[in-house]
Scaffold this motif. Structure first.
Motif, mmCIF file in Angstrom:
data_model
loop_
_atom_site.group_PDB
_atom_site.id
_atom_site.type_symbol
_atom_site.label_atom_id
_atom_site.label_comp_id
_atom_site.label_asym_id
_atom_site.label_seq_id
_atom_site.Cartn_x
_atom_site.Cartn_y
_atom_site.Cartn_z
ATOM 1 N N ASN A 172 27.964 72.054 49.972
ATOM 2 C CA ASN A 172 27.351 71.868 48.626
ATOM 3 C C ASN A 172 28.399 71.839 47.534
ATOM 4 O O ASN A 172 28.093 71.119 46.661
ATOM 5 C CB ASN A 172 26.422 73.026 48.425
ATOM 6 C CG ASN A 172 25.461 72.837 47.027
ATOM 7 O OD1 ASN A 172 25.758 73.576 46.067
ATOM 8 N ND2 ASN A 172 24.632 72.266 47.119
ATOM 9 N N ARG A 173 29.449 72.707 47.354
ATOM 10 C CA ARG A 173 30.476 72.670 46.357
ATOM 11 C C ARG A 173 31.088 71.413 46.124
ATOM 12 O O ARG A 173 31.359 70.930 45.064
ATOM 13 C CB ARG A 173 31.305 73.738 46.423
ATOM 14 C CG ARG A 173 30.844 75.158 46.338
ATOM 15 C CD ARG A 173 31.794 76.282 46.059
ATOM 16 N NE ARG A 173 32.480 76.385 47.526
ATOM 17 C CZ ARG A 173 32.055 77.388 48.204
ATOM 18 N NH1 ARG A 173 30.953 78.040 48.312
ATOM 19 N NH2 ARG A 173 32.809 77.693 49.527
ATOM 20 N N LEU A 174 31.509 70.870 47.410
ATOM 21 C CA LEU A 174 32.181 69.395 47.208
ATOM 22 C C LEU A 174 31.130 68.542 46.768
ATOM 23 O O LEU A 174 31.881 67.553 46.084
ATOM 24 C CB LEU A 174 32.769 69.002 48.749
ATOM 25 C CG LEU A 174 33.782 69.764 49.223
ATOM 26 C CD1 LEU A 174 34.007 69.277 50.830
ATOM 27 C CD2 LEU A 174 35.141 69.481 48.254
ATOM 28 N N ALA A 175 30.060 68.503 47.108
ATOM 29 C CA ALA A 175 28.883 67.483 46.527
ATOM 30 C C ALA A 175 28.830 67.670 45.104
ATOM 31 O O ALA A 175 28.528 66.840 44.398
ATOM 32 C CB ALA A 175 27.493 67.356 47.238
ATOM 33 N N LEU A 176 28.878 68.825 44.459
ATOM 34 C CA LEU A 176 28.819 69.161 43.195
ATOM 35 C C LEU A 176 30.010 68.967 42.342
ATOM 36 O O LEU A 176 29.895 68.735 41.185
ATOM 37 C CB LEU A 176 28.338 70.631 42.869
ATOM 38 C CG LEU A 176 26.928 71.083 43.120
ATOM 39 C CD1 LEU A 176 26.777 72.585 43.400
ATOM 40 C CD2 LEU A 176 25.879 70.228 42.392
ATOM 41 N N GLY A 177 31.109 68.819 43.060
ATOM 42 C CA GLY A 177 32.499 68.640 42.193
ATOM 43 C C GLY A 177 33.026 67.261 42.582
ATOM 44 O O GLY A 177 32.585 66.316 41.734
ATOM 45 N N PRO A 178 34.033 67.165 43.145
ATOM 46 C CA PRO A 178 34.945 65.779 43.332
ATOM 47 C C PRO A 178 34.065 64.859 43.741
ATOM 48 O O PRO A 178 34.448 63.635 43.352
ATOM 49 C CB PRO A 178 36.103 66.421 44.239
ATOM 50 C CG PRO A 178 35.678 67.444 45.093
ATOM 51 C CD PRO A 178 34.550 68.061 44.369
ATOM 52 N N PHE A 179 33.118 64.831 44.211
ATOM 53 C CA PHE A 179 32.278 63.598 44.815
ATOM 54 C C PHE A 179 31.114 63.605 44.148
ATOM 55 O O PHE A 179 30.088 62.820 44.339
ATOM 56 C CB PHE A 179 32.043 63.714 46.315
ATOM 57 C CG PHE A 179 33.228 63.727 47.197
ATOM 58 C CD1 PHE A 179 34.082 62.558 47.124
ATOM 59 C CD2 PHE A 179 33.690 64.906 47.746
ATOM 60 C CE1 PHE A 179 35.308 62.510 47.747
ATOM 61 C CE2 PHE A 179 34.564 65.075 48.555
ATOM 62 C CZ PHE A 179 35.674 63.847 48.646
ATOM 63 N N SER A 180 31.019 64.049 42.819
ATOM 64 C CA SER A 180 29.565 64.267 42.226
ATOM 65 C C SER A 180 29.495 62.779 41.288
ATOM 66 O O SER A 180 30.674 62.223 41.062
ATOM 67 C CB SER A 180 29.456 65.416 41.164
ATOM 68 O OG SER A 180 30.574 65.212 40.020
ATOM 69 N N ARG A 181 28.328 62.301 41.239
ATOM 70 C CA ARG A 181 28.325 61.230 40.567
ATOM 71 C C ARG A 181 29.002 61.039 39.146
ATOM 72 O O ARG A 181 29.744 60.026 38.562
ATOM 73 C CB ARG A 181 26.995 60.625 40.291
ATOM 74 C CG ARG A 181 26.424 60.543 41.627
ATOM 75 C CD ARG A 181 24.932 59.445 41.787
ATOM 76 N NE ARG A 181 24.709 59.274 43.285
ATOM 77 C CZ ARG A 181 23.899 58.544 43.377
ATOM 78 N NH1 ARG A 181 23.213 57.813 42.492
ATOM 79 N NH2 ARG A 181 23.561 58.063 44.949
ATOM 80 N N SER A 182 28.841 62.144 38.292
ATOM 81 C CA SER A 182 29.574 62.311 36.966
ATOM 82 C C SER A 182 31.098 62.151 37.146
ATOM 83 O O SER A 182 31.689 61.548 36.286
ATOM 84 C CB SER A 182 29.119 63.617 36.287
ATOM 85 O OG SER A 182 29.412 64.896 37.254
#
Length: 384
Positions: free
Chosen positions: A354-364
């Motif tokens: 979940n943290r990876l999805a929110l961080g370096p691979f997030s759309r923003s």
């Protein structure tokens, strides 16, 4: 007087050219769909131009809000000769063209457009210059190199690599250095899981030899034969593929344990449900660019069993993935660990995903990188 530099991309017409804007394009289709959505968020006008295929109309809604053009193909699909493609590109009045994928006629059409328009042209090979890929179909690729690819590679304003490893593959094949290295964006993450999940291992994606499904099936069978699978454990294979690749999968499944099931293509709500139910996703690939399926899994809070060939070392570094290798013994060992894992350890991996999805691979995060890269290419072109 030269135009003012572009500080953002608002109003720019960005072309996304691909051999297939449908499920037949596999992970490249998913990546282009996500990229188009990202560009809409940057207030550009994405213009998606693709060769027409059997599912073009079925999947057109994935590009809502984009200009979408499907161009007819003459002759073998593997070549993708589309005589009207040049006219469609010219009429699109693009500020920049981004080609997704190589080894087909769109490479020729894109490089010819770059000469005619004098505007920036970017190539994303999506793993198609990986040595495992270039070693297959050698005669076709040799002809493509001579016929149009080398010319296309020379004319490109920039190459885009999904990972540093892909940047090295691009340099080796094309002699072009310093690719833009920008990952695919993942989907918006779901809330992090708070409880464990049933022992279901999921493969979700294209059915293709490079995915190493035969090795995964052998590994699961080995666990069953050794009595190491919990009674309720399941291996679910979901995906689509060419007829010959589906035939190879059915052959691999012949005589396999009944705890393995192939459920065909899954999209939309069905795909989301599978991701939310899986304890782990398995992807013991022999070759990848950057697999969108893993980003989908992490956004669902699902850790993964993957090979290093998936080119996502952050998953190992941050505890969101287990290295399963590519041989059946290593895959079996990783499966055993995943199935035997206690709830607290699994939740730790799920929260890391979940943290990876929110961080370096997030759309923003990915959108900011593309905004800077595209603006620099457009500005550099304007000052020539």
């Amino acid at each position: 007087m030269s135009p003012p530099p572009a500080r953002d991309l608002a109003g720019r017409r960005i072309g996304l050219l691909t051999a297939s804007a449908s499920r037949l394009g596999g992970g490249v289709f998913e990546a282009i769909s996500a990229h188009a959505e990202l560009l809409r968020g940057l207030r550009t006008q994405p213009v998606v131009i693709a060769l027409r295929d059997a599912h073009s109309a079925d999947d057109a809604d994935r590009f809502a809000g984009c200009e979408l053009h499907h161009v007819g193909v003459l002759g073998p699909r593997m070549i993708g000769f589309a005589p009207q493609l040049g006219k469609v590109l010219d009429a699109a009045d693009l500020d920049l063209l981004h080609l997704h994928g190589v080894w087909m006629y769109p490479s020729h059409a894109a490089s010819a457009w770059a000469v005619r328009s004098g505007r920036p042209y970017v190539i994303s090979p999506h793993g198609m210059l990986d040595p495992w890929i270039t070693g297959r179909g050698r005669w076709k690729k040799a002809l493509a190199r001579l016929g149009y690819e080398r010319r296309s590679w020379h004319r490109a304003s920039a190459f885009h690599a999904l990972t540093r490893q892909e940047a090295a593959d691009i340099a080796s094949e094309t002699r072009r250095q310093a690719s833009l290295v920008i990952a695919n964006p993942g989907p918006e993450p779901e809330p992090r899981p708070m409880t464990g999940r049933a022992p279901m291992i999921l493969y979700l994606g294209r059915i293709h030899p490079k995915k190493n499904l035969s090795g995964l099936i052998r590994a699961w069978t080995m666990l069953e034969q050794r009595g190491l699978c919990p009674p309720e454990a399941r291996l679910v294979i979901a995906g689509w593929g060419a007829a010959e690749d589906l035939a190879a999968l059915y052959h691999a499944l012949h005589g396999a344990p009944s705890s393995i099931s192939f459920i065909g293509p899954q999209f939309g709500a069905d795909k989301a449900r599978l991701l939310a139910e899986a304890r782990f996703m398995a992807l013991p690939s022999l070759s990848e660019g950057l697999p969108v399926a893993i980003l989908d899994a992490w956004a669902a809070g699902t850790p993964v069993l993957m090979s290093s060939e998936c080119n996502l070392p952050l998953g190992f570094d941050h505890g969101a993935a287990i290295d399963c290798g590519t041989d059946s013994e290593r895959i079996a060992s990783a499966l055993h660990r995943a199935l035997a894992m206690g709830e607290s350890e699994w939740l730790g991996m799920a929260h890391a995903a979940n943290r990876l999805a929110l961080g370096p691979f997030s759309r923003s995060a990915i959108a900011r990188q593309w905004e800077r890269a595209y603006a620099a290419l457009i500005n550099r072109n304007a000052t020539r």
